[in-house]
Enzyme design. Structure first.
Site, PDB file in Angstrom:
ATOM      1  N   GLU A   1       0.823  -1.207   0.000  1.00  0.00           N
ATOM      2  CA  GLU A   1       0.000   0.000   0.000  1.00  0.00           C
ATOM      3  C   GLU A   1       0.860   1.261   0.000  1.00  0.00           C
ATOM      4  O   GLU A   1       0.516   2.261  -0.640  1.00  0.00           O
ATOM      5  CB  GLU A   1      -0.955   0.001   1.205  1.00  0.00           C
ATOM      6  CG  GLU A   1      -2.049  -1.052   1.128  1.00  0.00           C
ATOM      7  CD  GLU A   1      -2.988  -0.859  -0.055  1.00  0.00           C
ATOM      8  OE1 GLU A   1      -3.000   0.226  -0.660  1.00  0.00           O
ATOM      9  OE2 GLU A   1      -3.713  -1.813  -0.386  1.00  0.00           O
TER      10      GLU A   1
ATOM     11  N   TYR B   1      -6.164   6.041   4.861  1.00  0.00           N
ATOM     12  CA  TYR B   1      -6.332   5.033   3.814  1.00  0.00           C
ATOM     13  C   TYR B   1      -5.508   3.782   4.110  1.00  0.00           C
ATOM     14  O   TYR B   1      -6.014   2.661   4.067  1.00  0.00           O
ATOM     15  CB  TYR B   1      -5.940   5.587   2.441  1.00  0.00           C
ATOM     16  CG  TYR B   1      -5.780   4.477   1.427  1.00  0.00           C
ATOM     17  CD1 TYR B   1      -6.900   3.830   0.908  1.00  0.00           C
ATOM     18  CD2 TYR B   1      -4.517   4.017   1.056  1.00  0.00           C
ATOM     19  CE1 TYR B   1      -6.771   2.771   0.032  1.00  0.00           C
ATOM     20  CE2 TYR B   1      -4.378   2.967   0.174  1.00  0.00           C
ATOM     21  CZ  TYR B   1      -5.505   2.344  -0.330  1.00  0.00           C
ATOM     22  OH  TYR B   1      -5.367   1.287  -1.191  1.00  0.00           O
TER      23      TYR B   1
ATOM     24  N   ASP C   1      -9.219   5.797  -1.218  1.00  0.00           N
ATOM     25  CA  ASP C   1      -8.191   6.445  -2.036  1.00  0.00           C
ATOM     26  C   ASP C   1      -8.876   7.112  -3.223  1.00  0.00           C
ATOM     27  O   ASP C   1     -10.105   7.204  -3.290  1.00  0.00           O
ATOM     28  CB  ASP C   1      -7.127   5.438  -2.476  1.00  0.00           C
ATOM     29  CG  ASP C   1      -7.662   4.375  -3.420  1.00  0.00           C
ATOM     30  OD1 ASP C   1      -8.883   4.332  -3.654  1.00  0.00           O
ATOM     31  OD2 ASP C   1      -6.853   3.577  -3.936  1.00  0.00           O
TER      32      ASP C   1
END
Length: 367
Positions: free
Chosen positions: A47, A130, A148
């Site tokens: 991520e 996020y 996102d």
């Protein structure tokens, strides 16, 4: 605005929407290396890499990074220069510095286990809402929002949200929407499916509505305004910065490199001698020569102009005028100034524009 969103959500059959979305994801999801298991460390690394970077670019970096730093312990104990070298070319280097700092905290404070509570994981350096939501939902199966750009685009169309997604305050609106519609049975698949839908089907300029598994639930499609959403204001114009840089060799053929400052743009990475140009002052070659003299005590012999390199950052654009030449006096090496061979150069982490510059130099010298 919150009341309007609740009205929009009230119009949808949440269970049917969840089922259609997740069924599509199970069948159509891409095979990605971080999806092979639910290891929170791997998901975390992926991520962070995926921020500002496309999936196809990230895959080989992720694979190499995991080979070199397969566990939290190995990354926590690694030398920063090695970590930066493994990240070389991905850009936004503060991401990996924050990642290593946070991993060290997890190693020391949590015994190497990525925390599974929203409060603890959100307190880690570089872990925003996020990333926290992605780890908690994908690795730990918690119904937390992971919002996102892809998710905001998808939901702005499905729920007909006209908020400007470039405004930081808008994220809260989308997070509250996800909390209302997320599947509590399969939060991992639900969040990944929204991301995947935005990446493959519900794209920015030409959404493939005829292929969309949740088209029947999409209010923008029914209104015929899917191409007008999301609302997103344009970024400010980038600043143009003119630079001159040189690849300088000593009498033994070693190349002079130096380490950038510990803070600021491209911190702690290595570069070739570089100066920002004053366009109202002297010519590029003379400004680079004067800069070299000020720092290293003697003027270099600048032989040739190699070419130019353009590199775009999020907020500025570099135009580098590239030279090569020779060092005419002894250079004192320090931890921040090195003379290295072309082979040794591969051990140091350089920003992308300097990698391009060195490649340009190799092609120039072979010509």
């Amino acid at each position: 605005m919150a009341t309007d969103i609740k009205k929009c959500i009230a119009k949808m059959d949440k269970k049917s929407f969840q089922d259609d979305l997740i069924e599509w994801f199970v069948k159509e999801q891409r095979e990605l290396p971080w999806r092979k298991d639910q290891d929170p460390y791997k998901i975390w690394v992926s991520e962070i890499m995926l921020q500002q970077t496309k999936v196809n670019t990230v895959i080989p970096y992720f694979t190499r990074f995991m080979e070199e730093f397969p566990t939290i312990e190995t990354l926590a104990s690694a030398d920063e220069d090695k970590v930066l070298k493994a990240w070389e070319g991905l850009g936004y280097y503060s991401r990996v510095r924050n990642l290593q700092s946070a991993v060290r905290e997890v190693h020391q404070r949590y015994g190497g286990k990525v925390p599974d509570s929203p409060e603890e994981i959100a307190s880690l350096k570089g872990v925003g809402p996020y990333t926290a939501g992605a780890i908690l939902s994908i690795a730990y199966g918690k119904p937390e929002p992971a919002v996102d750009g892809n998710v905001m685009r998808v939901l702005s169309r499905i729920l007909l949200i006209s908020e400007d997604i470039a405004r930081p305050a808008s994220r809260k609106i989308f997070e509250s929407a996800v909390k209302e519609i997320i599947s509590h049975d399969h939060p991992s698949f639900f969040n990944q499916a929204l991301m995947e839908l935005g990446a493959l089907i519900c794209t920015p300029t030409s959404p493939s509505c005829l292929l969309c598994p949740v088209r029947d639930h999409c209010q923008a499609f029914h209104e015929g305004v899917q191409k007008e959403l999301p609302i997103k204001t344009k970024k400010k114009k980038q600043k143009n910065v003119q630079l001159a840089a040189g690849i300088f060799k000593d009498s033994q053929g070693k190349i002079l490199i130096r380490k950038r400052p510990e803070t600021g743009l491209l911190a702690n990475l290595w570069e070739f001698p570089t100066v920002e140009l004053n366009l109202e002052f002297k010519r590029q070659r003379e400004q680079l020569s004067d800069h070299f003299k000020d720092l290293y005590g003697s003027f270099p012999k600048i032989n040739d102009t190699i070419g130019e390199i353009d590199h775009v950052f999020s907020h500025l654009k570099w135009n580098i005028h590239v030279f090569c030449g020779n060092i005419q006096a002894e250079i004192q090496e320090t931890p921040y100034v090195k003379l290295v061979t072309e082979t040794e150069l591969q051990e140091y982490a350089f920003p992308v524009p300097y990698l391009k510059m060195f490649q340009q130099y190799l092609e120039f010298t072979k010509a």
